[in-house]
Design a protein around this motif. Structure first.
Motif, short mmCIF file in Angstrom:
data_model
loop_
_atom_site.label_atom_id
_atom_site.label_comp_id
_atom_site.label_asym_id
_atom_site.label_seq_id
_atom_site.Cartn_x
_atom_site.Cartn_y
_atom_site.Cartn_z
N ARG A 172 -8.87 -7.05 -10.34
CA ARG A 172 -8.64 -7.18 -8.91
C ARG A 172 -8.27 -5.84 -8.26
N MET A 173 -7.91 -4.86 -9.06
CA MET A 173 -7.47 -3.58 -8.53
C MET A 173 -8.64 -2.62 -8.45
N THR A 174 -9.65 -3.04 -7.71
CA THR A 174 -10.83 -2.21 -7.48
C THR A 174 -10.94 -1.87 -6.01
N LEU A 175 -11.73 -0.85 -5.72
CA LEU A 175 -11.99 -0.43 -4.35
C LEU A 175 -13.40 -0.91 -4.00
N ALA A 198 -0.30 -1.78 -2.14
CA ALA A 198 -1.59 -1.52 -2.78
C ALA A 198 -2.55 -2.70 -2.68
N LYS A 199 -2.57 -3.35 -1.52
CA LYS A 199 -3.53 -4.42 -1.26
C LYS A 199 -4.59 -3.90 -0.30
N PHE A 200 -5.78 -3.62 -0.83
CA PHE A 200 -6.85 -3.02 -0.04
C PHE A 200 -7.79 -4.13 0.44
N SER A 201 -7.32 -4.84 1.45
CA SER A 201 -8.02 -6.04 1.92
C SER A 201 -8.99 -5.77 3.06
N LEU A 202 -9.03 -4.52 3.55
CA LEU A 202 -9.93 -4.16 4.64
C LEU A 202 -10.75 -2.95 4.25
N LEU A 226 0.60 4.51 -3.77
CA LEU A 226 -0.12 3.43 -3.12
C LEU A 226 0.74 2.21 -2.83
N ASP A 227 1.78 2.00 -3.63
CA ASP A 227 2.61 0.80 -3.45
C ASP A 227 4.03 1.13 -2.98
N ASN A 228 4.27 2.38 -2.58
CA ASN A 228 5.55 2.80 -2.01
C ASN A 228 6.75 2.51 -2.92
N ASP A 229 6.56 2.75 -4.24
CA ASP A 229 7.68 2.56 -5.16
C ASP A 229 8.32 3.88 -5.59
N GLY A 230 7.85 4.99 -5.01
CA GLY A 230 8.43 6.28 -5.35
C GLY A 230 7.74 7.01 -6.48
N PHE A 231 6.72 6.41 -7.10
CA PHE A 231 5.96 7.04 -8.17
C PHE A 231 4.50 7.19 -7.74
#
Length: 391
Positions: free
Chosen positions: A42-45, A89-93, A357-362
């Motif tokens: 699911r983590m594809t572009l 990191a949810k690329f829904s658009l 991408l997910d704003n967790d600091g890494f």
């Protein structure tokens, strides 16, 4: 007999201490062992396997989330795309960039017209290059083309003339490399060249190599040509050339970072057919020493540098073709890099970029694959040897 038993106990204890010490040293030598890079189907572009050449991470619509721009086609016209991050990191658009299909090798975001949002410069092989201007909300209008038609292989955006706006450098394999100077409004009326007319330059990095206040150029060359540092005289004349490496290195990607922590810029070279190389700069225009990392039969097509485990050191991320990609963690010793693989060994990664991408600091990783789906990998805690560290 008691003495024998005591002696055996002492030997076992000493051996246990030695093993523990060796394990401790081994753990200290693996600075990246607590990070892994995970992905899943699911983590594809997007859902299409394009001939992707490059990927860039940037906040395109100004919402505080890191979006992704993908350049597709290379020698064959395809559609370029922007993937908008809806958070975590949810690329829904997904939105096309431009209406034309293009032979794109690069789609580089930067504020080119000085209005505070990120525009995109698209570089194409044997087709017109074009600027796309952002309205601030991630909607783009095509501007006029820049430069002539050439065998373009990459774009690098930097303020090369140090006048406060972003210029464009294009590398053209087997043809003249170009600099396009920005007039401050996103127009590029002035052109300069660098290198020679026959350079097979694939990538270029901009850095003040000798710390004289002028931006120099570091070229990655192919086709039995040595890589080179072109020194800037302060007037964009690059008449002094300092070769480095050997012609056999077949370098496809260049990155700049302070690898050994001496406050001087160093060069990271991604090679095909041999190991990758680090060239440590002396801060005066020379090279202190060099060392190899990665596989001896490596096929690195793209590089990026960032602190991937938040220890204050520059790590190296390599995108490979027909081999797993690799994060090389910096031990801080100046020449010790410990590799952690990620991704599929049968993929051809032509481009990659790094961003949170997910704003967790890494810092996470997005990859552009040829004939496979593009994907992103999230940076997570866990042992580097964990089976889940790859995709």
């Amino acid at each position: 007999m008691p003495h024998v038993a005591l002696r055996s106990t002492l030997i076992i204890a000493m051996f246990s201490c030695l093993v523990a010490d060796l394990r401790s040293q081994e753990r200290r030598s693996f600075p990246g062992e607590e990070r892994r890079f995970i992905s899943n189907p699911r983590m594809t572009l997007g859902t299409i396997s394009n001939l992707s050449a490059a990927v860039r991470i940037a906040d395109i619509n100004g919402d505080g989330q890191q979006d992704v721009v993908v350049a597709n086609g290379r020698h064959w016209p395809q559609q370029n795309y922007i993937f908008f991050n809806q958070g975590r990191a949810k690329f829904s658009l997904q939105r096309p960039l431009g209406s034309d299909l293009s032979t794109s090798y690069a789609a580089e975001p930067a504020d080119l017209d000085g209005d505070g949002d990120l525009d995109i410069a698209v570089g194409n092989d044997m087709a017109p290059n074009r600027i796309f201007f952002n309205d601030g909300q991630g909607m783009f209008t095509a501007g006029p083309p820049f430069g002539g038609i050439s065998s373009l292989r990459s774009l690098t955006l930097a303020d090369i003339d140090q006048d406060g706006d972003i210029d464009i450098l294009s590398t053209c394999r087997g043809r003249t490399n170009q600099i396009f100077l920005n007039d401050g409004t996103g127009n590029f009326p002035t052109e300069r060249s660098f290198g020679t007319r026959t350079d097979s330059t694939i990538d270029v990095a901009v850095v003040d190599w000798n710390l004289d206040g002028h931006q120099d150029l570091v070229l990655a060359n192919r086709d039995n040509q040595a890589n080179a540092i072109l020194m800037n005289d302060g007037k964009l004349n690059f008449t002094k050339t300092l070769p480095f490496g050997t012609p056999q290195e077949q370098t496809r990607s260049i990155a700049i970072a302070d690898i050994n922590g001496d406050q001087n810029p160093d060069i990271v070279a991604g090679n095909v057919g041999q190991s990758n190389r680090v060239f440590l700069g002396d801060g005066e225009g020379g090279i202190l020493r060099e060392f190899s990392f990665g596989r001896n039969d490596g096929k690195t097509y793209t590089l990026a540098v960032a602190d991937m485990n938040n220890d204050g050191r520059a790590d190296i991320v390599a995108g490979n073709v027909g081999q797993q990609n690799m994060v090389s963690f910096n031990s801080g010793d100046g020449d010790v890099l410990v590799g952690v693989n990620f991704g599929d060994a049968d993929h051809a990664t032509y481009g990659l970029d790094i961003g949170d991408l997910d704003n967790d600091g890494f810092q996470d990783i997005a990859v552009a694959n040829s004939n496979a789906k593009n994907a992103f990998f999230l940076n997570r805690p866990g042992r580097a040897g964990d089976e889940k560290s790859g995709r």
